[in-house]
Scaffold this motif. Structure first.
Motif, PDB file in Angstrom:
ATOM      1  N   THR A 272       0.959  -1.040  -0.022  1.00  0.00           N
ATOM      2  CA  THR A 272       0.128   0.154   0.247  1.00  0.00           C
ATOM      3  C   THR A 272       1.038   1.338   0.004  1.00  0.00           C
ATOM      4  OG1 THR A 272      -0.255  -0.017   2.583  1.00  0.00           O
ATOM      5  CG2 THR A 272      -2.225  -0.970   1.241  1.00  0.00           C
ATOM      6  N   HIS A 280      -0.530  10.783   2.840  1.00  0.00           N
ATOM      7  CA  HIS A 280       0.073  11.210   4.070  1.00  0.00           C
ATOM      8  C   HIS A 280       0.362  12.728   3.581  1.00  0.00           C
ATOM      9  CE1 HIS A 280       3.459  12.046   7.201  1.00  0.00           C
ATOM     10  NE2 HIS A 280       2.155  11.568   7.748  1.00  0.00           N
ATOM     11  N   ARG A 283      -2.483  14.984   3.238  1.00  0.00           N
ATOM     12  CA  ARG A 283      -2.895  15.611   4.401  1.00  0.00           C
ATOM     13  C   ARG A 283      -1.965  16.511   4.931  1.00  0.00           C
ATOM     14  NH1 ARG A 283      -7.092  15.823   8.757  1.00  0.00           N
ATOM     15  NH2 ARG A 283      -5.865  16.233  10.415  1.00  0.00           N
TER      16      ARG A 283
ATOM     17  N   HIS B 199      -8.305   4.073   6.842  1.00  0.00           N
ATOM     18  CA  HIS B 199      -6.809   4.475   6.653  1.00  0.00           C
ATOM     19  C   HIS B 199      -7.110   4.586   5.133  1.00  0.00           C
ATOM     20  CE1 HIS B 199      -5.497   3.713  10.806  1.00  0.00           C
ATOM     21  NE2 HIS B 199      -4.709   4.634  10.491  1.00  0.00           N
ATOM     22  N   GLU B 203      -6.825   8.000   3.003  1.00  0.00           N
ATOM     23  CA  GLU B 203      -5.757   8.554   2.332  1.00  0.00           C
ATOM     24  C   GLU B 203      -6.413   8.894   0.770  1.00  0.00           C
ATOM     25  OE1 GLU B 203      -2.760   8.294   3.377  1.00  0.00           O
ATOM     26  OE2 GLU B 203      -2.753   6.747   4.847  1.00  0.00           O
ATOM     27  N   ARG B 229      -8.336  12.337   9.027  1.00  0.00           N
ATOM     28  CA  ARG B 229      -7.516  12.420  10.375  1.00  0.00           C
ATOM     29  C   ARG B 229      -6.337  11.166  10.141  1.00  0.00           C
ATOM     30  NH1 ARG B 229      -6.994  10.372  14.936  1.00  0.00           N
ATOM     31  NH2 ARG B 229      -8.889   8.963  14.783  1.00  0.00           N
ATOM     32  N   VAL B 230      -6.805  10.252   9.910  1.00  0.00           N
ATOM     33  CA  VAL B 230      -5.800   9.305  10.280  1.00  0.00           C
ATOM     34  C   VAL B 230      -4.860   9.131   8.895  1.00  0.00           C
ATOM     35  CG1 VAL B 230      -7.041   7.734  11.560  1.00  0.00           C
ATOM     36  CG2 VAL B 230      -7.504   7.263   9.124  1.00  0.00           C
ATOM     37  N   ALA B 231      -4.962   9.852   7.919  1.00  0.00           N
ATOM     38  CA  ALA B 231      -4.082   9.950   7.100  1.00  0.00           C
ATOM     39  C   ALA B 231      -2.656  10.727   7.358  1.00  0.00           C
ATOM     40  CB  ALA B 231      -4.642  10.641   5.706  1.00  0.00           C
ATOM     41  N   GLY B 232      -2.909  11.061   8.597  1.00  0.00           N
ATOM     42  CA  GLY B 232      -1.806  11.722   9.247  1.00  0.00           C
ATOM     43  C   GLY B 232      -1.047  10.895   9.984  1.00  0.00           C
ATOM     44  N   THR B 233      -1.241   9.550  10.018  1.00  0.00           N
ATOM     45  CA  THR B 233      -0.589   8.359  10.688  1.00  0.00           C
ATOM     46  C   THR B 233       0.797   8.191   9.514  1.00  0.00           C
ATOM     47  OG1 THR B 233      -2.489   7.459  11.197  1.00  0.00           O
ATOM     48  CG2 THR B 233      -0.760   6.204  11.213  1.00  0.00           C
ATOM     49  N   ALA B 234       1.744   7.768  10.244  1.00  0.00           N
ATOM     50  CA  ALA B 234       3.186   7.653   9.362  1.00  0.00           C
ATOM     51  C   ALA B 234       2.798   6.468   8.441  1.00  0.00           C
ATOM     52  CB  ALA B 234       4.216   7.267  10.421  1.00  0.00           C
ATOM     53  N   PRO B 235       3.095   6.739   7.129  1.00  0.00           N
ATOM     54  CA  PRO B 235       2.742   5.674   6.134  1.00  0.00           C
ATOM     55  C   PRO B 235       3.224   4.422   6.276  1.00  0.00           C
ATOM     56  CG  PRO B 235       3.475   7.707   5.188  1.00  0.00           C
ATOM     57  CD  PRO B 235       3.623   7.887   6.580  1.00  0.00           C
ATOM     58  N   ALA B 236       4.373   4.385   7.041  1.00  0.00           N
ATOM     59  CA  ALA B 236       4.941   3.110   7.080  1.00  0.00           C
ATOM     60  C   ALA B 236       4.221   2.175   8.060  1.00  0.00           C
ATOM     61  CB  ALA B 236       6.356   2.894   7.546  1.00  0.00           C
ATOM     62  N   VAL B 238       0.703   2.404   8.721  1.00  0.00           N
ATOM     63  CA  VAL B 238      -0.402   2.263   7.802  1.00  0.00           C
ATOM     64  C   VAL B 238      -0.171   0.920   6.995  1.00  0.00           C
ATOM     65  CG1 VAL B 238      -2.264   2.890   6.277  1.00  0.00           C
ATOM     66  CG2 VAL B 238      -0.828   4.585   7.900  1.00  0.00           C
ATOM     67  N   ASP B 239       1.208   0.991   6.262  1.00  0.00           N
ATOM     68  CA  ASP B 239       1.557  -0.114   5.082  1.00  0.00           C
ATOM     69  C   ASP B 239       1.457  -1.432   6.046  1.00  0.00           C
ATOM     70  OD1 ASP B 239       1.735   1.594   3.175  1.00  0.00           O
ATOM     71  OD2 ASP B 239       3.997   1.832   3.473  1.00  0.00           O
TER      72      ASP B 239
END
Lengths: 320, 320
Positions: A272, A280, A283, B199, B203, B229-236, B238-239
């Motif tokens: 993903t 990200h 956002r 998530h 995104e 909001r949760v698109a602010g989470t670190a991409p790694a 979320v992956d």
């Protein structure tokens, strides 16, 4: 408050005639009075008018009288009825207040502008959209500070009269908002992305959770709660917004379906990464947006509409 | 706190050995100590261990020593390392703590259960997933009350040892959580819907807003803010969540693509009624969910696993 030393050509003593006293119209009436304007309102429901009068405001069920007064006092007329009632109100304005400046607070702009053109009112009309609201609706939900620090789009379509534009912008500023200039079609495309698409995705996410039964709903935490919040909005209100902005929303939804289909293929291949990096970054861009003031544009000067549109596209705002 | 008069067969004096002292593991260590348990932790990073020791906790970089102590004190071993490190830790458990009960706090359950089986540890393993977290990570972000009133899934897969299940459930209760029993695969399907799909949609929504440029981002209000909001989470991070739960997330995403494609056709025909009614009803079901206690199920009795799964599917929770 209206400040005499603000925009040179503004007319801050212009009275305000608000047609429709729901959440937005009722808040405009309150905010205009709080800013020192002469202001009165119309609503077709005697109950709403009674409530407004009971709260100390000048309100009536007599649309013709409200408009004749607007004509004689050279008021700014604010159309604050739901989209299905706009046509009837525009007919009455054309008949009873033929020389007033007119604006509106409907959440879609191109459809209203088309109705205004059909009534021959384009020369003295400037569309508006205050980006504010609550989960509640109706007169009783309104407040004088609903628009405090909110964005209020004021349209800069071809042929816009600069004096009329300033009248509408001054009302927005008097209500405590900042003004973003945008063409009606660009406004509609933008709100499809940031206001209507969020509702569509929230409904779809809520359905996915419920399809997982009470186990899934029982495990749901912050991401599901926030992602589905606006699915709690009354369905008829969501329909009115989304259906009223159908073509622009369809464009945004199709783009998003493309994004999700691509993400689906990449997830099937085990990653993903592409979606999460891009999402990200998007956002972050949203979080870091700033409201720089529009500078060096004078309504009425050569090319002012083009300059206003460019400024709006840069996220700049018209303030005092 | 561990209460002697709670679940008759619980063993509330079982010490706790936490492997991995990030946000979740570090919070488990703190919560176990706060509940009166003997507890110690391992982390491979000397810096993290120094911080934990500095905060008054028993921690070390020596995995073998931590596990040998777990074996001699009959501790419950909590695997709290990221998924990529699970295999290494399970090897060490198999070698150095061959008679301990083992659980984990990884956010996906089937993949962990498969790794546990590959190491021959299934007979004394019970998977777990505390549904808690913050935007922060690492030892310093942890707190003893991170799990207060949170849901903690404790797996009820075929062959689960009832005594081991109660040990894990008691730890969750000592940490202040409520326990939801679920099969590993059902857990993964549920969290795909309510934790991973949110998530993906966030995104995609963020991308749609950013594609509208600074005008669209400048007009964005609550629905866009909450929906992204949760698109602010670190991409790694979320992956790791999404890729680790690929098959279940793919199922949920495909269902949602079907919903959105149908909504797209209906919007093109002028209506969003069907989507908004169904989505609103789904959100109401979420808002109205309740945590009824599981009654009449005794771990170890005939059919207890089936009864526990059924109770979890009804949204019921195991409490003291």
């Amino acid at each position: 408050m209206c400040q005499p030393d603000s925009v040179p050509t503004s007319d801050c003593t212009t009275p305000i005639c608000v047609l429709g006293l729901g959440l937005i119209g009722g808040s405009v009436l309150r905010a205009a009075v709080a800013a020192g304007r002469r202001a009165w309102g119309y609503n077709r429901s005697p109950r709403v008018v009674d409530d407004a009068v009971g709260d100390g405001f000048d309100a009536s069920t007599d649309l013709v009288a409200a408009l004749r007064r607007a004509e004689s006092e050279r008021a700014l007329v604010v159309v604050a009825v739901p989209m299905p009632a706009v046509d009837t109100v525009l007919s009455a304005i054309a008949e009873h207040a033929p020389n007033t400046t007119v604006t509106d607070v409907v959440s879609i702009k191109a459809e209203v502008a088309a109705a205004v053109a059909a009534h021959g009112l384009s020369g003295r009309f400037v569309g508006g959209h205050p980006m504010a609201g609550t989960a509640e609706s109706g007169w009783s939900a309104g407040t004088a500070d609903l628009f405090r620090d909110a964005v209020w789009v004021v349209a800069v379509d071809d042929g816009t009269n600069p004096d009329a534009w300033l009248q509408v912008a001054d009302l927005a500023l008097d209500c405590g908002a900042v003004v973003v200039p945008a063409e009606s079609r660009e406004h509609d495309a933008a709100v499809a992305r940031i206001s209507h698409l969020p509702h569509i995705l929230a409904e779809a996410l809520a359905l996915s959770g419920a399809a997982g039964g009470d186990l899934a709903l029982g495990l749901a935490a912050g991401s599901f709660r926030d992602g589905t919040r606006v699915a709690g909005t009354a369905p008829a209100l969501v329909d009115a917004m989304c259906e009223g902005n159908g073509p622009a929303l369809l464009t945004a939804l199709d783009e998003t379906l493309d994004v999700l289909n691509a993400a689906r293929e990449q997830l099937a291949a085990g990653s993903t990464r592409e979606l999460t990096r891009a999402g990200h970054e998007a956002r972050r861009r949203y979080e870091q947006r700033q409201r720089h003031p529009i500078e060096g544009v004078v309504p009425g000067d050569d090319g002012w509409l083009t300059k206003m549109r460019d400024a709006g596209r840069r996220g700049e705002v018209w303030t005092r």
